[in-house]
Scaffold this motif. Structure first.
Motif, PDB file in Angstrom:
ATOM      1  N   ALA A 179      -4.021   7.297  -3.463  1.00  0.00           N
ATOM      2  CA  ALA A 179      -3.707   8.055  -2.241  1.00  0.00           C
ATOM      3  C   ALA A 179      -3.924   9.476  -2.612  1.00  0.00           C
ATOM      4  CB  ALA A 179      -2.323   7.383  -1.837  1.00  0.00           C
ATOM      5  N   ILE A 194      -5.057   6.685   2.160  1.00  0.00           N
ATOM      6  CA  ILE A 194      -4.811   5.375   2.059  1.00  0.00           C
ATOM      7  C   ILE A 194      -4.987   4.859   0.421  1.00  0.00           C
ATOM      8  CG2 ILE A 194      -4.220   3.210   2.867  1.00  0.00           C
ATOM      9  CD1 ILE A 194      -5.681   4.283   5.414  1.00  0.00           C
ATOM     10  N   THR A 221       0.799  -1.440   0.196  1.00  0.00           N
ATOM     11  CA  THR A 221       0.080   0.074   0.068  1.00  0.00           C
ATOM     12  C   THR A 221       0.917   1.426   0.204  1.00  0.00           C
ATOM     13  OG1 THR A 221      -0.191   0.192   2.595  1.00  0.00           O
ATOM     14  CG2 THR A 221      -1.933  -0.876   1.169  1.00  0.00           C
ATOM     15  N   ASP A 254      -9.650   5.919   2.990  1.00  0.00           N
ATOM     16  CA  ASP A 254      -9.552   5.244   1.965  1.00  0.00           C
ATOM     17  C   ASP A 254     -10.851   5.041   0.928  1.00  0.00           C
ATOM     18  OD1 ASP A 254     -11.396   3.443   3.209  1.00  0.00           O
ATOM     19  OD2 ASP A 254     -10.024   2.215   3.814  1.00  0.00           O
ATOM     20  N   CYS A 272      -8.167   8.684   8.692  1.00  0.00           N
ATOM     21  CA  CYS A 272      -7.536   7.915   7.663  1.00  0.00           C
ATOM     22  C   CYS A 272      -8.683   7.597   6.997  1.00  0.00           C
ATOM     23  CB  CYS A 272      -7.177   6.524   8.383  1.00  0.00           C
ATOM     24  SG  CYS A 272      -5.954   6.748   9.523  1.00  0.00           S
ATOM     25  N   TYR A 323      -2.794   1.701  10.178  1.00  0.00           N
ATOM     26  CA  TYR A 323      -2.838   3.345   9.825  1.00  0.00           C
ATOM     27  C   TYR A 323      -3.457   4.098  10.851  1.00  0.00           C
ATOM     28  CZ  TYR A 323      -0.783   2.204   5.295  1.00  0.00           C
ATOM     29  OH  TYR A 323      -0.138   1.642   4.217  1.00  0.00           O
ATOM     30  N   ALA A 341       0.545   5.204   1.384  1.00  0.00           N
ATOM     31  CA  ALA A 341      -0.377   6.285   2.087  1.00  0.00           C
ATOM     32  C   ALA A 341       0.495   7.583   2.220  1.00  0.00           C
ATOM     33  CB  ALA A 341      -0.577   5.760   3.652  1.00  0.00           C
TER      34      ALA A 341
END
Length: 508
Positions: A265, A248, A170, A282, A280, A229, A172
């Motif tokens: 991201a 993210i 991933t 996503d 956070c 995260y 971020a």
């Protein structure tokens, strides 16, 4: 060659230090000599050195105080203390604050030389490591941006904090909101080490953002990734007392897809405008709403309030629009870009563009790009309100007056811009000499008839580009341009960007 500063208040000892060793042979050069703490700090700030050799007794506090102060400026500076005191407490304190050695008087040439040789080896090793890190970071930046092939990444695989195969990945982006001026790098990296057991790499952007590339077990569930995260976010907030936003990218099972997760991201990072701080975000937690707002009615209202010169009502109206929690970042940027074009059009219509050259054609695209790079909703709102206030102030102070005949010509152009219009036909319509009509038009409007006509066509085309999905060729024809390539040239000359580029700006 590494630079050295000698700090001593006795010229004789300074002379002995200069002559005791062959400095060039060691790869060292004495570039600064000082006789007190304050002067040494001043010279260090003006021209930093790699190594400082200082007596423990110098005017204005002692060598240990100088050591602490220099280390607070640059922790990488190496330090050797010379002293006549053999008390263990002095030695202990010197080593505590980062001295490389504590040498007793009289100075032993061999001990000093060995100390400096060890320091030089350490400095060179540190520089080699720094160069490898810089090279690694440069290649990683290029790879996640899609600028180099995987084979370049493979060349540095031994220096990466994660393997390139049989893993999930991933990316971020961590944005610090109202970041304080202190360098938090050491503390942030310590937090990363505490949170992430798996491999990772940290890339520091010039704008203060941190790009975090993580490697995960092949069978890890995304919920577990998200939890890591969340822990990172809470730890940074709690430890550093900093507001942050973490976007993210998607979890991918191949390093080949890392550019994709980075782009996700980056796109999500814009949602800091609407989602707020200390979260956070996503794609799974993003609230999808209808994104097709044209702001036609809002812009009509704004235009009316501008014409009325009613700034306070206009300000409240803009604030109400920004308070709409259903707006996406795309909506906000789209709305603000349309306001910029509205300001540009009004400046031209009322012949105010010469007063405010910021909105000249060459600068317009720069204003739009600068606006699209801003990711703070409050800053964008302040910018729009400020620009509208400046516009109204200009309008209040300007003497705006068109003669009746020119007003009629302008109205015809505004309504029939897509037809064949010429000074000759309009002069016949109003029973006036065409040359004379052209002269008074240019005098009152500030541009020639043809320039004004092209301005109206380009502005209408701009509205269609931003508000519809019409093809560029069809837009050109609808505003009166038969030749599309000619339309492209005129549009770019007028706005500083070509039609296709302006349409791409809608994607941000």
């Amino acid at each position: 060659m590494n630079k050295v500063m000698l700090v001593y208040d006795e010229n004789l000892i300074i002379k002995d230090l200069i002559e005791i060793l062959n400095w060039n042979e060691l790869g060292l050069k004495i570039t600064k000599i000082s006789n007190n703490r304050n002067d040494a700090i001043k010279k260090f700030i003006e021209d930093p050195v790699d190594i400082i050799i200082s007596d423990i007794n110098i005017p204005y506090l002692n060598g240990l105080e100088l050591l602490k102060h220099i280390k607070s400026i640059n922790n990488k500076t190496r330090f050797v203390i010379i002293s006549g005191y053999d008390k263990f407490s002095y030695v202990k304190e010197a080593l505590k604050y980062g001295a490389d050695n504590y040498i007793l008087k009289p100075i032993d040439k061999t001990e000093l030389k060995l100390t400096l040789e060890k320091i030089i080896i350490d400095i060179n090793n540190d520089r080699d490591i720094e160069n490898k890190i810089l090279t690694k970071n440069r290649i990683l930046f290029q790879y996640i941006n899609g600028n180099i092939y995987k084979k370049e990444l493979v060349k540095i695989k031994n220096y990466l904090g994660f393997p390139l195969e049989n893993r999930n990945y991933t990316v971020a982006i961590i944005t610090f909101i109202n970041k304080n001026k202190n360098d938090l790098t050491i503390f942030i990296e310590a937090i990363f080490k505490e949170i992430f057991i798996e491999g990772y790499e940290i890339l520091h952007r010039y704008d203060g953002q941190i790009i975090l590339i993580n490697s995960w077990e092949k069978d890890i569930k995304y919920s577990k990734v998200k939890n890591f995260y969340e822990k990172l976010k809470n730890k940074i907030i709690g430890t550093l007392k900093q507001d942050i936003f973490i976007s993210i990218g998607d979890l991918t099972d191949s390093i080949d897809e890392i550019e994709f997760t980075y782009n996700i991201a980056m796109a999500l990072n814009k949602y800091m405008l609407t989602e707020g701080k200390n979260i956070c975000l996503d794609r799974h937690s993003l609230k999808y709403v209808n994104n097709t707002i044209t702001f036609t009615k809002e812009l009509e209202t704004i235009n009316k309030l501008i014409i009325k010169r009613n700034f306070y009502e206009l300000k409240n109206y803009i604030e109400d629009i920004f308070d709409n929690n259903e707006l996406t970042p795309k909506n906000i940027y789209d709305f603000c870009i349309k306001i910029i074009f509205l300001i540009h059009n009004i400046l031209e219509e009322f012949k105010l563009e010469k007063i405010n050259d910021k909105y000249e054609d060459d600068s317009l695209s720069n204003i739009i790009l600068e606006l699209c790079n801003e990711n703070n909703k409050e800053n964008i709102k302040k910018f729009v309100i400020y620009e509208l206030r400046e516009l109204i102030n200009l309008m209040v102070n300007a003497d705006i007056c068109y003669s009746p005949i020119i007003r009629q010509v302008i109205n015809v152009i505004n309504k029939n811009y897509n037809e064949e219009l010429s000074l000759k036909t309009l002069a016949q319509k109003y029973n006036i000499n065409s040359s004379y009509l052209g002269q008074i038009f240019t005098k009152e409007v500030g541009v020639s008839f043809s320039e004004y006509l092209n301005k109206i066509k380009n502005n209408k085309a701009k509205d269609l580009i931003l508000n519809t999905n019409m093809k560029i060729n069809d837009i050109a024809k609808s505003v009166g341009y038969i030749d599309t390539s000619y339309f492209y040239r005129k549009f770019k000359k007028y706005f500083g960007v070509c039609p296709s580029t302006l349409r791409n700006m809608k994607k941000y």
